[in-house]
Design an enzyme around this catalytic site. Structure first.
Site, mmCIF file in Angstrom:
data_model
loop_
_atom_site.group_PDB
_atom_site.id
_atom_site.type_symbol
_atom_site.label_atom_id
_atom_site.label_comp_id
_atom_site.label_asym_id
_atom_site.label_seq_id
_atom_site.Cartn_x
_atom_site.Cartn_y
_atom_site.Cartn_z
ATOM 1 C CE LYS A 214 -3.609 0.082 2.751
ATOM 2 N NZ LYS A 214 -4.467 0.253 3.946
ATOM 3 C CG PHE A 216 5.962 1.127 -3.715
ATOM 4 C CD1 PHE A 216 5.180 0.180 -4.335
ATOM 5 C CD2 PHE A 216 7.246 1.324 -4.202
ATOM 6 C CE1 PHE A 216 5.652 -0.549 -5.421
ATOM 7 C CE2 PHE A 216 7.734 0.594 -5.280
ATOM 8 C CZ PHE A 216 6.934 -0.344 -5.894
ATOM 9 C CB THR A 217 7.554 2.666 2.637
ATOM 10 O OG1 THR A 217 6.345 2.552 3.394
ATOM 11 C CG2 THR A 217 7.510 3.912 1.774
ATOM 12 C CD GLU A 220 9.299 -7.251 6.314
ATOM 13 O OE1 GLU A 220 9.207 -7.661 7.480
ATOM 14 O OE2 GLU A 220 8.745 -6.202 5.906
ATOM 15 N N GLY A 275 -4.952 -5.119 5.550
ATOM 16 C CA GLY A 275 -4.154 -6.089 4.798
ATOM 17 C C GLY A 275 -4.763 -7.473 4.741
ATOM 18 N NE ARG A 276 -6.979 -8.460 10.776
ATOM 19 C CZ ARG A 276 -6.429 -7.324 11.192
ATOM 20 N NH1 ARG A 276 -5.297 -6.898 10.641
ATOM 21 N NH2 ARG A 276 -6.990 -6.604 12.138
ATOM 22 C CD GLU A 361 -2.285 -8.683 11.043
ATOM 23 O OE1 GLU A 361 -1.043 -8.798 10.968
ATOM 24 O OE2 GLU A 361 -2.997 -8.372 10.065
ATOM 25 C CG HIS A 392 -2.268 -40.778 8.394
ATOM 26 N ND1 HIS A 392 -2.215 -42.149 8.629
ATOM 27 C CD2 HIS A 392 -3.352 -40.590 7.596
ATOM 28 C CE1 HIS A 392 -3.197 -42.740 7.989
ATOM 29 N NE2 HIS A 392 -3.907 -41.830 7.342
ATOM 30 C CE LYS A 514 5.665 -4.812 9.728
ATOM 31 N NZ LYS A 514 4.608 -4.141 8.930
#
Length: 550
Positions: A214, A216-217, A220, A275-276, A361, A392, A514
């Site tokens: 969103k 662009f900073t 990662e 985001g989620r 979250e 299993h 972060k």
């Protein structure tokens, strides 16, 4: 409601009911006494998007008609209907960030009137969808060419969190609808291995990168994007070629154009998109490219159909509300700390991972809307793997362990791959039905003895049973069905947060690590010994620097 949830009269009534219920609730006996139990506690969702039905069977849960009545009273006293209506009205229910929570507007294929701050958002959402439609059709048809004139055959989505988990899960779940020959890679981890492996399998001439951030900073994402850009330019050797191979799912035009991406290739979304919840937005471009816009539209339509159900259905019949109330009941009255989601469908193998972010979250919070620390439990630990593999590995704990683990089982009646005259699907379904039945019934000592087990093995082969499950049966995992399933869990999570009186829509807990990581990164780039942290962190950093020859 602004205070502690457990101070509500309805909570206290439910607590008393739980005391009475927990003394004698034996599910096998409940079924024996009431032949209508399945009819009473199952609900059918009619998906208007594709005229299919999805069945939710809640009957194998710790629930009676009185339980349901008390749970509904709790929902009403918690003002869940008011909070729901405020969300659909675009009000800023994410009060800590002063934002609307309006992902429901992203799948508004029926064009309901929807506004934030008195301004309609319908036109903006539709404009982005139209852009996604045009672009995806160009790429899928081969009209969009790379810098050497070749068509695109590989998509690499670079994002993290919701910008990754949603598109990964949906493209895997809807793989039968994907464009033949199109390769997809999703890069999220800052571990260089993730981007390196994706690039190894890609050709710069035919690869399209979607940079999903969103702002662009995001550290990662921008680091992975710059690595991809460097790899691309090593072959293309021309910055102008970036415009044919990189697009941005972002709102920061300045940073996007600085990177080299044409602003015409920018797909924005608003700050009221968490985001989620972003797979319904431009973040879903990879999905749109893979399955085509028509299928993506069906995906949105199925989601809105569940929105409509949640918005309009009385609480007693409201499927996500019932699911959320049961979750609170297990967490706060039975002491359950976990929740298992086990899809009996290999295409849904990333569904539990997606739900982990959605649930944990959202409701991994301990502060009420009033600002007080809660004095009850919130946010279950959600986990899951596709069955029958899971049977299993960890199902032993479900059957004979000491922990109560409420479980959701999900299956589709129709397989996309009915191999061996549908034998595989029949075997899969037999396990689906058997597991929930076995968890409910258990196996009594007399049954074990009747099988001729030696006396010393009887306790080891006895299953207590009485383990609650919810079974979900769809017709087929279509785009519309998947959309509805995701939204069921969205609104279930909403219901939990409303009852617990927490803000399900911020995520301040993600930020602290972060901030500290930025400080430590600077220290890792410095050759000197570190002494600014506690002794453990100092020791670990210095040991790492020594081993890495920093």
């Amino acid at each position: 409601m602004s205070g502690q949830a457990n101070q509500l009269d309805s909570w206290q009534a439910l607590a008393q009911h739980h005391k009475d219920l927990s003394k004698d609730i034996v599910l096998r006996e409940y079924f024996a006494k009431d032949p209508q139990r399945f009819e009473k506690f199952s609900r059918t969702f009619k998906n208007e998007a594709d005229n299919s039905e999805i069945l939710w069977d809640f009957s194998k849960n710790f629930i009676t008609e009185k339980t349901l009545e008390l749970l509904i009273n709790l929902a009403k006293e918690s003002k869940i209907e008011q909070l729901r209506d405020e969300m659909f009205a675009g009000e800023k229910i994410n009060f800590t960030e002063h934002r609307a929570v309006y992902h429901v507007a992203l799948r508004n294929v029926a064009n309901w009137p929807m506004q934030v701050d008195g301004k309609s958002v319908v036109e903006e959402v539709n404009a982005v969808l139209e852009h996604m439609k045009t672009f995806s059709e160009q790429v899928r048809s081969g009209d969009w060419k790379g810098y050497t004139g070749k068509a695109i055959d590989t998509i690499i989505n670079i994002g993290i969190g919701g910008s990754d988990l949603g598109p990964v899960m949906v493209t895997e779940a809807l793989k039968p609808y994907g464009k033949e020959g199109m390769k997809l890679h999703f890069v999220s981890n800052i571990d260089g291995t993730h981007i390196a492996e994706a690039l190894k399998d890609s050709n710069p001439e035919t690869t399209l990168f979607l940079i999903a951030s969103k702002t662009f900073t995001t550290a990662e994402t921008t680091t992975n994007a710059n690595t991809a850009k460097k790899w691309f330019l090593a072959t293309a050797k021309d910055d102008s070629a970036i415009a044919k191979h990189f697009v941005a799912l972002s709102t920061n035009e300045k940073e996007v154009t600085k990177f080299g991406i044409d602003k015409e290739n920018m797909f924005p979304f608003s700050d009221w998109v968490g985001g989620r919840y972003s797979v319904w937005s431009a973040i879903g471009l990879s999905v749109c490219l893979f399955i085509g816009f028509e299928n993506f539209h069906d995906f949105l339509a199925g989601a809105q159909a569940m929105d409509k159900h949640f918005k309009e259905t009385p609480l007693e019949q409201n499927i996500p509300v019932i699911g959320g109330l049961l979750s609170v009941f297990y967490s706060d009255f039975f002491g359950a700390q976990t929740h298992l989601v086990a899809p009996f469908d290999q295409y849904l193998h990333r569904f539990p991972a997606y739900l982990q972010q959605l649930s944990m979250e959202s409701n991994g919070k301990a502060i009420t809307r009033k600002g007080d620390y809660v004095n009850y439990t919130t946010g279950a630990i959600l986990f899951g793997e596709p069955a029958t593999n899971a049977q299993h590995s960890f199902f032993q704990l479900l059957h004979q362990g000491t922990k109560l683990i409420p479980t959701d089982f999900i299956i589709a009646a129709e397989s996309h791959n009915p191999v061996e005259n549908n034998l595989h699907q029949k075997m899969l379904a037999s396990n689906f039905f058997a597991q929930s039945e076995a968890l409910m019934l258990g196996k009594q000592p007399e049954e074990v003895k009747a099988e001729g087990a030696p006396e010393e093995l009887v306790p080891h082969k006895t299953f207590l049973g009485n383990r609650p499950t919810t079974s979900v049966v769809a017709q087929k995992i279509t785009p519309a069905t998947l959309g509805a399933l995701i939204v069921y869990y969205e609104h279930l999570t909403f219901t939990e947060g409303a009852i617990w009186n927490i803000n399900s829509f911020d995520q301040w807990g993600v930020e602290l690590g972060k901030v500290l990581a930025k400080k430590i990164l600077a220290e890792l780039q410095d050759g000197s010994e570190v002494s600014t942290h506690d002794s453990s962190t100092n020791g670990l950093i210095n040991a790492f620097k020594k081993k890495a020859n920093i």
